[in-house]
Structures are given as C-alpha cells and as structure tokens.
Scaffold this motif. Structure first.
Motif, mmCIF file in Angstrom:
data_model
loop_
_atom_site.group_PDB
_atom_site.id
_atom_site.type_symbol
_atom_site.label_atom_id
_atom_site.label_comp_id
_atom_site.label_asym_id
_atom_site.label_seq_id
_atom_site.Cartn_x
_atom_site.Cartn_y
_atom_site.Cartn_z
ATOM 1 N N LEU B 57 -9.106 -20.292 -9.246
ATOM 2 C CA LEU B 57 -8.790 -21.250 -10.306
ATOM 3 C C LEU B 57 -9.249 -22.663 -9.935
ATOM 4 O O LEU B 57 -9.731 -23.417 -10.781
ATOM 5 C CB LEU B 57 -7.287 -21.241 -10.605
ATOM 6 C CG LEU B 57 -6.771 -20.044 -11.396
ATOM 7 C CD1 LEU B 57 -5.287 -20.198 -11.675
ATOM 8 C CD2 LEU B 57 -7.539 -19.878 -12.697
ATOM 9 N N LEU B 59 -11.810 -23.523 -8.020
ATOM 10 C CA LEU B 59 -13.266 -23.617 -8.197
ATOM 11 C C LEU B 59 -13.627 -23.767 -9.670
ATOM 12 O O LEU B 59 -14.475 -24.578 -10.043
ATOM 13 C CB LEU B 59 -13.950 -22.365 -7.651
ATOM 14 C CG LEU B 59 -14.492 -22.375 -6.229
ATOM 15 C CD1 LEU B 59 -15.446 -21.215 -6.039
ATOM 16 C CD2 LEU B 59 -15.209 -23.675 -5.919
ATOM 17 N N ILE B 60 -12.962 -22.961 -10.520
ATOM 18 C CA ILE B 60 -13.263 -23.015 -11.944
ATOM 19 C C ILE B 60 -12.856 -24.376 -12.522
ATOM 20 O O ILE B 60 -13.585 -24.976 -13.312
ATOM 21 C CB ILE B 60 -12.566 -21.850 -12.679
ATOM 22 C CG1 ILE B 60 -13.233 -20.534 -12.276
ATOM 23 C CG2 ILE B 60 -12.647 -22.032 -14.190
ATOM 24 C CD1 ILE B 60 -12.591 -19.303 -12.853
ATOM 25 N N LEU B 62 -12.713 -27.197 -10.905
ATOM 26 C CA LEU B 62 -13.589 -28.243 -10.371
ATOM 27 C C LEU B 62 -14.985 -28.196 -10.987
ATOM 28 O O LEU B 62 -15.559 -29.226 -11.336
ATOM 29 C CB LEU B 62 -13.674 -28.081 -8.850
ATOM 30 C CG LEU B 62 -14.247 -29.237 -8.040
ATOM 31 C CD1 LEU B 62 -13.438 -30.495 -8.276
ATOM 32 C CD2 LEU B 62 -14.249 -28.871 -6.555
ATOM 33 N N PHE B 63 -15.550 -26.996 -11.105
ATOM 34 C CA PHE B 63 -16.967 -26.898 -11.469
ATOM 35 C C PHE B 63 -17.226 -26.393 -12.884
ATOM 36 O O PHE B 63 -18.368 -26.341 -13.315
ATOM 37 C CB PHE B 63 -17.705 -26.013 -10.462
ATOM 38 C CG PHE B 63 -17.767 -26.604 -9.090
ATOM 39 C CD1 PHE B 63 -18.489 -27.761 -8.842
ATOM 40 C CD2 PHE B 63 -17.076 -26.016 -8.043
ATOM 41 C CE1 PHE B 63 -18.535 -28.317 -7.587
ATOM 42 C CE2 PHE B 63 -17.119 -26.575 -6.766
ATOM 43 C CZ PHE B 63 -17.849 -27.721 -6.545
ATOM 44 N N VAL B 64 -16.178 -25.956 -13.590
ATOM 45 C CA VAL B 64 -16.375 -25.542 -14.983
ATOM 46 C C VAL B 64 -15.577 -26.462 -15.908
ATOM 47 O O VAL B 64 -16.144 -27.101 -16.798
ATOM 48 C CB VAL B 64 -15.970 -24.069 -15.211
ATOM 49 C CG1 VAL B 64 -16.230 -23.678 -16.663
ATOM 50 C CG2 VAL B 64 -16.748 -23.147 -14.275
ATOM 51 N N TRP B 66 -13.730 -29.375 -15.324
ATOM 52 C CA TRP B 66 -13.965 -30.810 -15.181
ATOM 53 C C TRP B 66 -15.290 -31.224 -15.837
ATOM 54 O O TRP B 66 -15.301 -32.172 -16.651
ATOM 55 C CB TRP B 66 -13.892 -31.206 -13.691
ATOM 56 C CG TRP B 66 -13.976 -32.661 -13.408
ATOM 57 C CD1 TRP B 66 -13.814 -33.685 -14.315
ATOM 58 C CD2 TRP B 66 -14.259 -33.276 -12.146
ATOM 59 N NE1 TRP B 66 -13.981 -34.895 -13.684
ATOM 60 C CE2 TRP B 66 -14.255 -34.682 -12.357
ATOM 61 C CE3 TRP B 66 -14.509 -32.783 -10.863
ATOM 62 C CZ2 TRP B 66 -14.500 -35.581 -11.325
ATOM 63 C CZ3 TRP B 66 -14.745 -33.680 -9.826
ATOM 64 C CH2 TRP B 66 -14.741 -35.064 -10.042
ATOM 65 N N PRO B 67 -16.408 -30.559 -15.549
ATOM 66 C CA PRO B 67 -17.661 -30.953 -16.211
ATOM 67 C C PRO B 67 -17.595 -30.851 -17.737
ATOM 68 O O PRO B 67 -18.162 -31.693 -18.427
ATOM 69 C CB PRO B 67 -18.682 -29.955 -15.661
ATOM 70 C CG PRO B 67 -18.113 -29.481 -14.389
ATOM 71 C CD PRO B 67 -16.638 -29.503 -14.558
ATOM 72 N N ILE B 68 -16.879 -29.844 -18.250
ATOM 73 C CA ILE B 68 -16.836 -29.711 -19.704
ATOM 74 C C ILE B 68 -16.032 -30.851 -20.324
ATOM 75 O O ILE B 68 -16.442 -31.445 -21.324
ATOM 76 C CB ILE B 68 -16.284 -28.317 -20.084
ATOM 77 C CG1 ILE B 68 -17.381 -27.281 -19.809
ATOM 78 C CG2 ILE B 68 -15.874 -28.272 -21.548
ATOM 79 C CD1 ILE B 68 -16.952 -25.864 -19.939
ATOM 80 N N THR B 70 -15.749 -33.725 -18.978
ATOM 81 C CA THR B 70 -16.620 -34.890 -18.815
ATOM 82 C C THR B 70 -17.687 -34.938 -19.912
ATOM 83 O O THR B 70 -18.025 -36.017 -20.405
ATOM 84 C CB THR B 70 -17.292 -34.851 -17.428
ATOM 85 O OG1 THR B 70 -16.285 -34.637 -16.441
ATOM 86 C CG2 THR B 70 -17.995 -36.150 -17.135
ATOM 87 N N ALA B 71 -18.205 -33.784 -20.286
ATOM 88 C CA ALA B 71 -19.215 -33.744 -21.346
ATOM 89 C C ALA B 71 -18.641 -34.310 -22.637
ATOM 90 O O ALA B 71 -19.287 -35.091 -23.333
ATOM 91 C CB ALA B 71 -19.700 -32.311 -21.559
#
Lengths: 283, 335
Positions: B57, B59-60, B62-64, B66-68, B70-71
C-alpha cells in the motif's frame, strides 16, 4: 482462475487438410517474418539491404553483430535493464505475496474493501501519472537517473495485477498444512515464510516473469527518468536507430540482440506466463 | 514441497478444541498459549494484517496515488516547472486542452485505435484460434510462434517495423513496387493519410497473439460433451464451431475486448518510436500529447489537465463497458 491451463491438443475429427496448413503457414510467416527479417538483416551489409530489400544474406557477414557485442554501451544498457528488472521483480513478488496473503487467508472486516483498493489500482493508466511521477521522483525523492527510481514506481504499478492474480491462487492452496503449523505453535508470520512461500512458488514465478518482462520492455518511464549511461536497452535501441539511421544493418543487429533475453525468458517459462495471463482474464 | 496432508482438519483455526486430536510428533509442545485471550489475539491479528499489507500500500500511495493527486493539482495552475504553484487558473487549462484541435484529433485517433483494434483482432483472433484448436502437426510450435510478437517490447517491434517501412529501401516498399503499385513518396508513415492505419496494422501484428492465446484458453473451457453431442447429431465442423464454440467464447471475448480497449486508450510507445505523433499530428494520441506538453514544452498545467481528461475518458469507458457488457457475464456465470 485456471491454475494450469490444459494446452494439450484435443482429439477432434477432420483436422489437418491442406488448406489448414496453408493458412497456418501464412499466419506464421506474417507473425514471425519481421522478427526473422531483423535477425537475418543483421547478417547482411547495408549495400545488400539497399540492393535487394527482400533478399537473404549473401555472403553472411558477422561484423554487425560483432560491432554491437563489442560496444560497451550495449553492455551498460543491458546491465541497467537487468538490474532494474530484477529489483522490480523482487519488490513486486515479495510485496505482492505479502499483501495477497491476508486478503486470501484472514477473515476480517473490510477485507473486500481492501481488495478493492488493488482492483481500483488496475484502472489507473500509467500515462495519467507519468508527468507528476517524473517531477516527484526528480525533485522530491531525488531518485532520477537511478535504478531504484525506475524500479520502485514500476513495482507500484505492477502490484495491483500481482495481488489480483495471487489472491485466488493462495485461496486455492490447501488449508491443512497451514493449520497444522499453527497448531504446532508457529506464528502467522512463521507460517507465511516457511509454509506459504514455498507452496506458492508457481504463482510467484508467474507474476515474477510478468513483472520482469514488463520491466524489461518498459519505455515511457525510463525515457523520462534515465539519461546517458543509465539508459536501458529499449532506450538504447530507439536512440541507436535514430542516431545511426543510415546503418540499417547495424540497427537490425542491435535490435535483434536486445530482444533475445525477453524471448529466452518467455520460452523458458511459457506455460507459467500463459496460464498467468489467462488466469488474470478469468479471475 | 511434496508434503501430503492426509488427515482432514475439522476445526477452524482459532478454536482451541481440536488440540487433543493431533498427536503427530511436533516440533513444539501442544498448542497451549494459542487460542487463549481472544482480545489479545484480535489485536495481534490486526497488527499482522498491517505488517503484510503496508509495504504494498505504501508503494502504491507513493508512486500511484500521490502522482495522480499531483496531476489534478497541476491541472488548475499555470506552471512551467519553476517556483511554487501560485498561478491558480481554475479550469482554464481544461478549456485550453479541450479547445486544442490537436488534442481533439488525438482523442479521435485513440478511438480509431480502440475500435480498429477490436474490429481487426476479434475476427482474426477467433479464426486463428479455431485453426489452432484443431488437431494438427506442429501445433505447439505454432502457438509459441504466434505469441512471440506479444513478448517483444513495443519499442523493439516498432524499430523493426520502422526498418521494414523505410521509404524506397525498405522491404515493404520493395514488395509493393514489385507487384506494380507505387508506394507513397514520403513513405507509408510519412504520409498523413496512411500513417494512422499503418500504426494500427503494426499494433494488430503486435497484439494479435494475446487475443489468440486467450481465445484458445476459452475454447479449452468448452465441455467435450457438447462436441460429442453435436457430432452424434451429425453437425459439420463449421456448424459445430459457429453454433457451439463461438457463442460459448462470449465471456472471454468480452474480457479480452476490455483489456484491448484499456491498452488502446493509453497507446504511446509504438507511436512515439514510429512517428512521434506525426506527420502533422496525424498519429497523435492523448498520451503523446501530454508527454509532448509535459517534457518538450514544460506546460505542466496543460499536461495535468490532459492527464485528468485521459483518465476520465478511460474511466467512463471502463464503467460503461462494465455496466452494459460485462455485467451479463457475472449474471450468467458461464465459464
């Protein structure tokens, strides 16, 4: 999920007339033709290729392949690709199995909701997150141009599929061994490492090969994050083909060598990979 | 592990009733401390679940996630990559993206790829799967070969096809010239009218193997008895395939089409190598558009808005497909 798909031929009547073989031959030629063209083109000279685009090597030349194999960049790219794929695979398999375990074997409230988090993860195309991901990894985490900076996000995007494949697999394992171990006073975590991990080896190989091949073939994230010496093979192939656009034979040799590892891995684990993909669709 | 478990375990774990039954030699003494203190157990269980689930969870997140998030944040600011996010513009970026002719045509190209992939690969895939499902020599080898393009990286497939499609000196142009046709002067990929269709053909070549493979697996699921019954009734091979195999393949086809659709919506690698979205944006997709804006022009706000629109379109299509097409399968539960 069908754990192992039965791919043995069926006994069914009236197979094998001439037309069937002819159509099969055409399909095979179209499918494998471009790959063979690349491999054979690597054995020709550029003059041969320009003179007769559809010809065979005459004479066979080894200089293109030798040139690629003695190119230190090629080996550097191969090393980067390998390391990133290995890190991605290990993280995906270990974290994925850990997450799938309680989702498959524990009874608790909110279990299905937790599983839905992973299912929802499948719905987010990587392209949606890619630009912010690039900014976050570069500026916030300072991991640009490193193996980990590419491997960890790749693992994160591979995890939902991994959990979705592994959960039914773990559910299908017999409960008795686990219960016996618990009776014997082993802890849940002990059971996980000593009983479940070895039993789920086939499932782990399936998701592991999938994660490895996906990472090995990845382009977009490495394109944004890796430069110069840190580039992976797909980036190397794309750059080589634009930088040496006049040297078609060299490009074909470079490309052919770059596709070998994924092909070998696929041939070695064909059954696992195939059953995994089929399982994911049915699951 | 070839450890056979012969004794059935009657009790559920947690109930300390059947401890006496188990008398095999064991590593530690009887399950004494286990099963006592239900409250402690409940906490322990929660902690264990947490330990198992947290790494994935995290990793997801942090890298899925959070970026979304941020988008979405980027999409309402005018930001070129310097300084803080201060220039709030509301929905202006969205208006700009949706008003951009290039983006609108990119959405159209994505739809061409979505629909074209299904229309080409479905009949071809079923036909080849039917062919391979017959008893014939070299069947295993055929199945392996047909799957090879799928295993290759899109980039590698694209580079090989780029060489095949080279204007004049490439294999394809040589063959077209030989059979008396004149290939386009700028090359097939250099001509705006042809480029998208060529990309679609290369994508079909690359992904047909997956369709065949999944259809074959679906065909294995069809009960042998049905075929025997059909044979007893004197049905021909064609009748059997058309009336039994193909209808029963429905759920597999629908799931495959869903996967194909999701892939087509985010199509990037192949196009980036073959055409970079050109010529004259003739092959631009939503993904190439947002990468272009984000990396080449540093319009992070525009790229963010395009990302969100891409997600909304993908999500709406997935949802509609789930509601109108896939729901039938969960009801029937055929396979």
């Amino acid at each position: 999920m069908s754990v192992i798909a039965d791919l043995t031929p069926r006994r069914r009547s009236d197979g094998g007339n001439l037309w069937v073989y002819l159509i099969a031959l055409i399909v095979v030629a179209i499918t494998i033709g471009p790959v063979l063209y690349g491999a054979l083109g690597g054995f020709r000279t550029n003059a041969q290729l320009a003179d007769k685009p559809a010809g065979l090597p005459d004479p066979w030349v080894w200089t293109n392949y030798a040139g690629v194999l003695s190119n230190p960049s090629f080996w550097q790219y191969a090393l980067n690709s390998t390391m990133i794929a290995v890190i991605t695979t290990v993280v995906t398999v270990v974290f994925g199995l850990m997450a799938a375990y309680p989702l498959a074997r524990y009874q608790f409230r909110g279990r299905e909701a937790l599983f839905m988090v992973f299912v929802l993860g499948l719905l987010f195309p990587a392209a949606v997150a890619i630009i912010p991901l690039f900014i976050i990894i570069t500026r916030n985490l300072h991991m640009a141009n490193t193996w980990w900076g590419v491997a960890l996000p790749q693992a994160a995007f591979a995890l939902p599929m991994t959990v979705v494949i592994l959960r039914p697999f773990l559910m299908a394992l017999p409960k008795e061994l686990e219960e016996a171990a618990l009776m014997d006073g082993a802890s849940r975590i002990g059971v996980f490492w000593r009983v479940l991990m070895p039993l789920s080896a086939p499932g782990m190989i399936t998701v592991g090969v999938l994660a490895f091949v996906t990472s090995w073939n990845a382009y977009l994230l490495p394109l944004l994050l890796l430069q110069d010496k840190m580039r992976t093979l797909p980036l190397g192939v794309a750059d080589f083909s634009t930088e040496h656009s006049a040297d078609t034979a060299g490009v074909l040799a470079f490309t052919t060598l770059a596709m070998i590892p994924a092909l070998v891995l696929f041939l070695a684990f064909q059954r696992r990979l195939v059953s995994g993909l089929q399982g994911a669709v049915k699951g | 592990m070839t450890h056979d478990v012969t004794e059935p375990a009657p009790a559920a774990p947690g109930h300390a009733t059947s401890g006496a039954r188990r008398t095999e030699p064991v590593r530690r003494a009887s399950g004494g401390p286990r099963g006592t203190g239900h409250r402690g157990d409940a906490w322990r269980k929660r902690l264990e679940i947490l330990i198992f689930v947290t790494p994935a969870l995290a990793l997801i997140a942090l890298f899925v996630a959070w970026p979304i998030v941020t988008a979405v944040r980027f999409s309402v600011y005018d930001w070129k990559g310097f300084g803080d996010l201060t220039d709030f513009v509301g929905l202006e970026n969205y208006a700009e993206v949706l008003g951009d002719e290039v983006f609108r045509s990119a959405v159209g190209h994505n739809m061409v790829i979505v629909v074209g992939s299904i229309l080409l690969q479905l009949p071809l895939g079923v036909a080849i799967a039917l062919l391979l499902n017959r008893k014939m020599k070299g069947q295993g080898l055929l199945r392996t070969i047909i799957f090879v393009p799928y295993v290759l990286a899109e980039v590698i497939a694209a580079v090989v096809w780029l060489q095949l499609l080279q204007p004049q000196y490439g294999f394809i142009d040589a063959v077209t010239a030989q059979i008396g046709l004149t290939p386009p002067e700028q090359g097939w990929l250099g001509t705006p009218e042809y480029a998208l269709w060529i990309v679609l053909l290369v994508l079909t070549w690359k992904y047909l193997g997956l369709a065949v493979l999944l259809f074959l697996a679906g065909m294995q699921g069809v009960s042998e008895e049905l075929y025997e019954a059909a044979q007893l009734d004197g049905a021909s091979w064609w009748q059997t395939q058309w009336r039994i195999t193909v209808p029963l393949l429905g759920p597999t086809m629908r799931t495959w089409a869903f996967l194909s659709m999701i892939g087509s919506i985010q199509c990037f690698d192949m196009i980036w190598v073959l055409t970079q979205g050109g010529p004259a944006d003739a092959t631009a997709t939503m993904a190439t558009y947002l990468i272009d804006e984000g990396t080449k022009r540093h319009n992070y706000g525009i790229a963010g808005a395009a990302s969100v629109i891409l997600f909304v379109i993908a999500f709406a299509m997935a949802l509609a497909y789930q509601v109108f097409v896939l729901r039938r399968d969960t009801k029937e539960d055929t396979v």
